[in-house]
Each structure stands twice: as C-alpha cells, then as structure tokens.
Design a protein around this motif. Structure first.
Motif, PDB file in Angstrom:
ATOM      1  N   ASN A  98       0.825  -1.211   0.000  1.00  0.00           N
ATOM      2  CA  ASN A  98       0.000   0.000   0.000  1.00  0.00           C
ATOM      3  C   ASN A  98       0.855   1.254   0.000  1.00  0.00           C
ATOM      4  O   ASN A  98       0.345   2.358  -0.089  1.00  0.00           O
ATOM      5  N   PHE A  99       2.166   1.070   0.136  1.00  0.00           N
ATOM      6  CA  PHE A  99       3.076   2.197   0.243  1.00  0.00           C
ATOM      7  C   PHE A  99       4.020   2.249  -0.952  1.00  0.00           C
ATOM      8  O   PHE A  99       4.440   1.222  -1.477  1.00  0.00           O
ATOM      9  N   LYS A 100       4.355   3.461  -1.329  1.00  0.00           N
ATOM     10  CA  LYS A 100       5.280   3.655  -2.448  1.00  0.00           C
ATOM     11  C   LYS A 100       6.690   3.267  -2.014  1.00  0.00           C
ATOM     12  O   LYS A 100       7.043   3.373  -0.838  1.00  0.00           O
ATOM     13  N   VAL A 101       7.499   2.841  -2.970  1.00  0.00           N
ATOM     14  CA  VAL A 101       8.861   2.407  -2.698  1.00  0.00           C
ATOM     15  C   VAL A 101       9.836   3.375  -3.350  1.00  0.00           C
ATOM     16  O   VAL A 101       9.657   3.770  -4.501  1.00  0.00           O
ATOM     17  N   TRP A 102      10.873   3.763  -2.606  1.00  0.00           N
ATOM     18  CA  TRP A 102      11.916   4.622  -3.156  1.00  0.00           C
ATOM     19  C   TRP A 102      12.799   3.765  -4.049  1.00  0.00           C
ATOM     20  O   TRP A 102      13.327   2.743  -3.628  1.00  0.00           O
ATOM     21  N   ARG A 103      12.942   4.181  -5.303  1.00  0.00           N
ATOM     22  CA  ARG A 103      13.733   3.403  -6.258  1.00  0.00           C
ATOM     23  C   ARG A 103      14.719   4.319  -6.958  1.00  0.00           C
ATOM     24  O   ARG A 103      14.342   5.136  -7.785  1.00  0.00           O
ATOM     25  N   THR A 104      15.995   4.161  -6.655  1.00  0.00           N
ATOM     26  CA  THR A 104      17.018   4.977  -7.293  1.00  0.00           C
ATOM     27  C   THR A 104      17.368   4.462  -8.678  1.00  0.00           C
ATOM     28  O   THR A 104      17.892   5.209  -9.503  1.00  0.00           O
ATOM     29  N   ASP A 105      17.052   3.202  -8.957  1.00  0.00           N
ATOM     30  CA  ASP A 105      17.422   2.613 -10.246  1.00  0.00           C
ATOM     31  C   ASP A 105      16.619   3.161 -11.421  1.00  0.00           C
ATOM     32  O   ASP A 105      16.992   2.957 -12.568  1.00  0.00           O
ATOM     33  N   ILE A 106      15.525   3.860 -11.144  1.00  0.00           N
ATOM     34  CA  ILE A 106      14.704   4.382 -12.249  1.00  0.00           C
ATOM     35  C   ILE A 106      14.880   5.885 -12.457  1.00  0.00           C
ATOM     36  O   ILE A 106      14.228   6.470 -13.310  1.00  0.00           O
ATOM     37  N   ILE A 107      15.747   6.510 -11.672  1.00  0.00           N
ATOM     38  CA  ILE A 107      15.943   7.961 -11.786  1.00  0.00           C
ATOM     39  C   ILE A 107      16.956   8.241 -12.886  1.00  0.00           C
ATOM     40  O   ILE A 107      18.143   7.964 -12.753  1.00  0.00           O
ATOM     41  N   GLU A 108      16.448   8.781 -13.985  1.00  0.00           N
ATOM     42  CA  GLU A 108      17.308   9.127 -15.112  1.00  0.00           C
ATOM     43  C   GLU A 108      17.178  10.590 -15.509  1.00  0.00           C
ATOM     44  O   GLU A 108      17.966  11.081 -16.303  1.00  0.00           O
ATOM     45  N   SER A 109      16.163  11.248 -14.958  1.00  0.00           N
ATOM     46  CA  SER A 109      15.958  12.655 -15.307  1.00  0.00           C
ATOM     47  C   SER A 109      15.411  13.396 -14.094  1.00  0.00           C
ATOM     48  O   SER A 109      15.070  12.794 -13.073  1.00  0.00           O
ATOM     49  N   GLU A 110      15.300  14.699 -14.245  1.00  0.00           N
ATOM     50  CA  GLU A 110      14.749  15.523 -13.175  1.00  0.00           C
ATOM     51  C   GLU A 110      13.289  15.154 -12.895  1.00  0.00           C
ATOM     52  O   GLU A 110      12.841  15.130 -11.749  1.00  0.00           O
TER      53      GLU A 110
ATOM     54  N   ARG B 213      -0.061   4.507  -1.840  1.00  0.00           N
ATOM     55  CA  ARG B 213      -0.447   4.336  -3.243  1.00  0.00           C
ATOM     56  C   ARG B 213      -1.902   4.740  -3.417  1.00  0.00           C
ATOM     57  O   ARG B 213      -2.684   4.723  -2.471  1.00  0.00           O
ATOM     58  N   ALA B 214      -2.250   5.079  -4.635  1.00  0.00           N
ATOM     59  CA  ALA B 214      -3.637   5.419  -4.944  1.00  0.00           C
ATOM     60  C   ALA B 214      -4.516   4.198  -4.634  1.00  0.00           C
ATOM     61  O   ALA B 214      -4.096   3.059  -4.809  1.00  0.00           O
ATOM     62  N   ARG B 215      -5.699   4.442  -4.158  1.00  0.00           N
ATOM     63  CA  ARG B 215      -6.690   3.418  -3.828  1.00  0.00           C
ATOM     64  C   ARG B 215      -6.302   2.539  -2.633  1.00  0.00           C
ATOM     65  O   ARG B 215      -6.878   1.473  -2.444  1.00  0.00           O
ATOM     66  N   SER B 216      -5.340   2.971  -1.839  1.00  0.00           N
ATOM     67  CA  SER B 216      -5.006   2.230  -0.623  1.00  0.00           C
ATOM     68  C   SER B 216      -6.078   2.485   0.421  1.00  0.00           C
ATOM     69  O   SER B 216      -6.517   3.622   0.609  1.00  0.00           O
TER      70      SER B 216
ATOM     71  N   GLY C 249      -3.622  -3.334  21.627  1.00  0.00           N
ATOM     72  CA  GLY C 249      -3.603  -2.275  22.617  1.00  0.00           C
ATOM     73  C   GLY C 249      -2.218  -1.675  22.844  1.00  0.00           C
ATOM     74  O   GLY C 249      -2.046  -0.784  23.656  1.00  0.00           O
ATOM     75  N   GLU C 250      -1.214  -2.169  22.115  1.00  0.00           N
ATOM     76  CA  GLU C 250       0.166  -1.708  22.282  1.00  0.00           C
ATOM     77  C   GLU C 250       0.538  -0.618  21.286  1.00  0.00           C
ATOM     78  O   GLU C 250       1.301   0.281  21.597  1.00  0.00           O
ATOM     79  N   VAL C 251       0.041  -0.760  20.065  1.00  0.00           N
ATOM     80  CA  VAL C 251       0.396   0.149  18.977  1.00  0.00           C
ATOM     81  C   VAL C 251      -0.883   0.795  18.457  1.00  0.00           C
ATOM     82  O   VAL C 251      -1.867   0.105  18.211  1.00  0.00           O
ATOM     83  N   LEU C 252      -0.858   2.106  18.306  1.00  0.00           N
ATOM     84  CA  LEU C 252      -1.987   2.825  17.719  1.00  0.00           C
ATOM     85  C   LEU C 252      -1.562   3.393  16.377  1.00  0.00           C
ATOM     86  O   LEU C 252      -0.486   3.986  16.261  1.00  0.00           O
ATOM     87  N   LEU C 253      -2.406   3.203  15.367  1.00  0.00           N
ATOM     88  CA  LEU C 253      -2.123   3.669  14.015  1.00  0.00           C
ATOM     89  C   LEU C 253      -3.130   4.739  13.621  1.00  0.00           C
ATOM     90  O   LEU C 253      -4.326   4.478  13.560  1.00  0.00           O
ATOM     91  N   ALA C 254      -2.654   5.941  13.339  1.00  0.00           N
ATOM     92  CA  ALA C 254      -3.505   7.007  12.812  1.00  0.00           C
ATOM     93  C   ALA C 254      -3.205   7.088  11.322  1.00  0.00           C
ATOM     94  O   ALA C 254      -2.113   7.473  10.924  1.00  0.00           O
ATOM     95  N   LEU C 255      -4.171   6.699  10.505  1.00  0.00           N
ATOM     96  CA  LEU C 255      -3.934   6.597   9.069  1.00  0.00           C
ATOM     97  C   LEU C 255      -4.784   7.536   8.235  1.00  0.00           C
ATOM     98  O   LEU C 255      -4.561   7.669   7.033  1.00  0.00           O
ATOM     99  N   GLU C 256      -5.774   8.191   8.865  1.00  0.00           N
ATOM    100  CA  GLU C 256      -6.681   9.013   8.076  1.00  0.00           C
ATOM    101  C   GLU C 256      -6.767  10.470   8.531  1.00  0.00           C
ATOM    102  O   GLU C 256      -7.046  11.349   7.734  1.00  0.00           O
ATOM    103  N   LYS C 257      -6.551  10.726   9.835  1.00  0.00           N
ATOM    104  CA  LYS C 257      -6.694  12.082  10.355  1.00  0.00           C
ATOM    105  C   LYS C 257      -5.952  12.173  11.684  1.00  0.00           C
ATOM    106  O   LYS C 257      -5.865  11.204  12.418  1.00  0.00           O
ATOM    107  N   ILE C 258      -5.433  13.367  12.005  1.00  0.00           N
ATOM    108  CA  ILE C 258      -4.788  13.605  13.302  1.00  0.00           C
ATOM    109  C   ILE C 258      -5.054  15.050  13.717  1.00  0.00           C
ATOM    110  O   ILE C 258      -5.052  15.948  12.870  1.00  0.00           O
ATOM    111  N   THR C 259      -5.337  15.257  14.979  1.00  0.00           N
ATOM    112  CA  THR C 259      -5.559  16.605  15.516  1.00  0.00           C
ATOM    113  C   THR C 259      -4.869  16.689  16.876  1.00  0.00           C
ATOM    114  O   THR C 259      -4.515  15.669  17.464  1.00  0.00           O
ATOM    115  N   GLN C 260      -4.717  17.891  17.387  1.00  0.00           N
ATOM    116  CA  GLN C 260      -4.102  18.050  18.711  1.00  0.00           C
ATOM    117  C   GLN C 260      -4.954  17.361  19.770  1.00  0.00           C
ATOM    118  O   GLN C 260      -4.445  16.736  20.689  1.00  0.00           O
TER     119      GLN C 260
END
Length: 149
Positions: free
Chosen positions: A30-42, A57-60, A96-107
């Motif tokens: 669901n996440f984009k991957v950093w790929r240096t092998d495809i960087i050929e231009s600005e 990624r889109a539609r995740s 109950g150990e890990v909390l994931l905020a994936l859509e919104k966060i506020t103070q």
C-alpha cells in the motif's frame, strides 16, 4: 428444536462466537517504494520525491494499510487489531500496544492518545498537512510520555 440443540442448548444461545476465519491474499504494498534505479531525469526524481509527500499508493484503504503495518512491525496475522475512536478520530489498535492514525490527526486526538499510554504510535506523515509545528510538538509530547513515535 433439533437433536443437537436439545443435547447442547448452550451452543445455540445468543453468545458471540467467532466461527469464521479471515482469508488474506498477497497484494502489492500500500506504500510507495523509493527506487534509485529508475531515476534518469529531473522528472523521475520529482516523481520519486512524491513518495515523501504522500507515501500511500492510490486506492489504498486504511484497513489494508493497518494490516500491512502490523506485519511489517513483526506481529502475526492472529494478533488482535481493531478500529477504535479516540477523541475526534478513528485509529487502529494492535493488541492495545500500537496505535495507528492513518486518516486524520488533531491536537485533541494526540492528547487523548497520550493518555492511553500505548507503547508506540504510528502516524502517516501526510496527516500533518505541512503543519511542522504540530508534528514537532507531537514528537516531543510522545517522547515526554515515553511513547515511541
């Protein structure tokens, strides 16, 4: 009433029984991957830099991202995960150990999360919407509370 119900009436009461199972299929991340092998231009570099602005990624879907993070964090697929409301947002709770905020966060939600004292909190960077002050304050508040952020 059938014969089985007459022998064991406790099996047919209104209790919530987990009689099902979950089926998972292997999908691309669901996440984009950093790929240096495809960087050929600005332009290629600019496209790769987009991964830092919005790593999803889109539609995740949030639930799919939660399961992927669960696995990448070393938990098993049998680990309990549920969506819970904390203050004004919904988050995913892993055992109950890990909390994931994936859509919104506020103070307000950050303050409520700190009160819960989870071991770790994971928030998508894009939820801070270029609000560096909120992000920095959140990191400091979590550190003071002993929560890994």
């Amino acid at each position: 009433m059938n014969a089985e119900a007459q022998k064991n009436p406790e099996l047919f009461t209104e209790k919530k029984l987990d009689l099902g199972f979950k089926a998972f299929t292997l999908e691309p991340s669901n996440f984009k991957v950093w790929r240096t092998d495809i960087i050929e231009s600005e332009a290629d570099l600019k496209n790769q830099m987009e991964a830092f602005v919005d790593p999803t990624r889109a539609r995740s879907e949030a639930e799919n991202m939660a399961w992927e993070i669960l696995l990448k964090s070393g938990y098993e697929l049998t680990t309990p995960i549920e969506q819970v409301k904390i203050a004004d947002i919904f988050v995913y709770s892993i055992s109950g150990e890990v909390l994931l905020a994936l859509e919104k966060i506020t103070q307000q939600s950050i303050d409520a999360i700190i009160v819960k004292k989870p071991k770790r909190v994971i928030v998508l960077d894009r939820l801070f919407a270029s609000n560096d002050q909120l992000k920095t304050n959140t990191a400091l508040q979590m550190k003071d509370a002993g929560v890994e952020f």
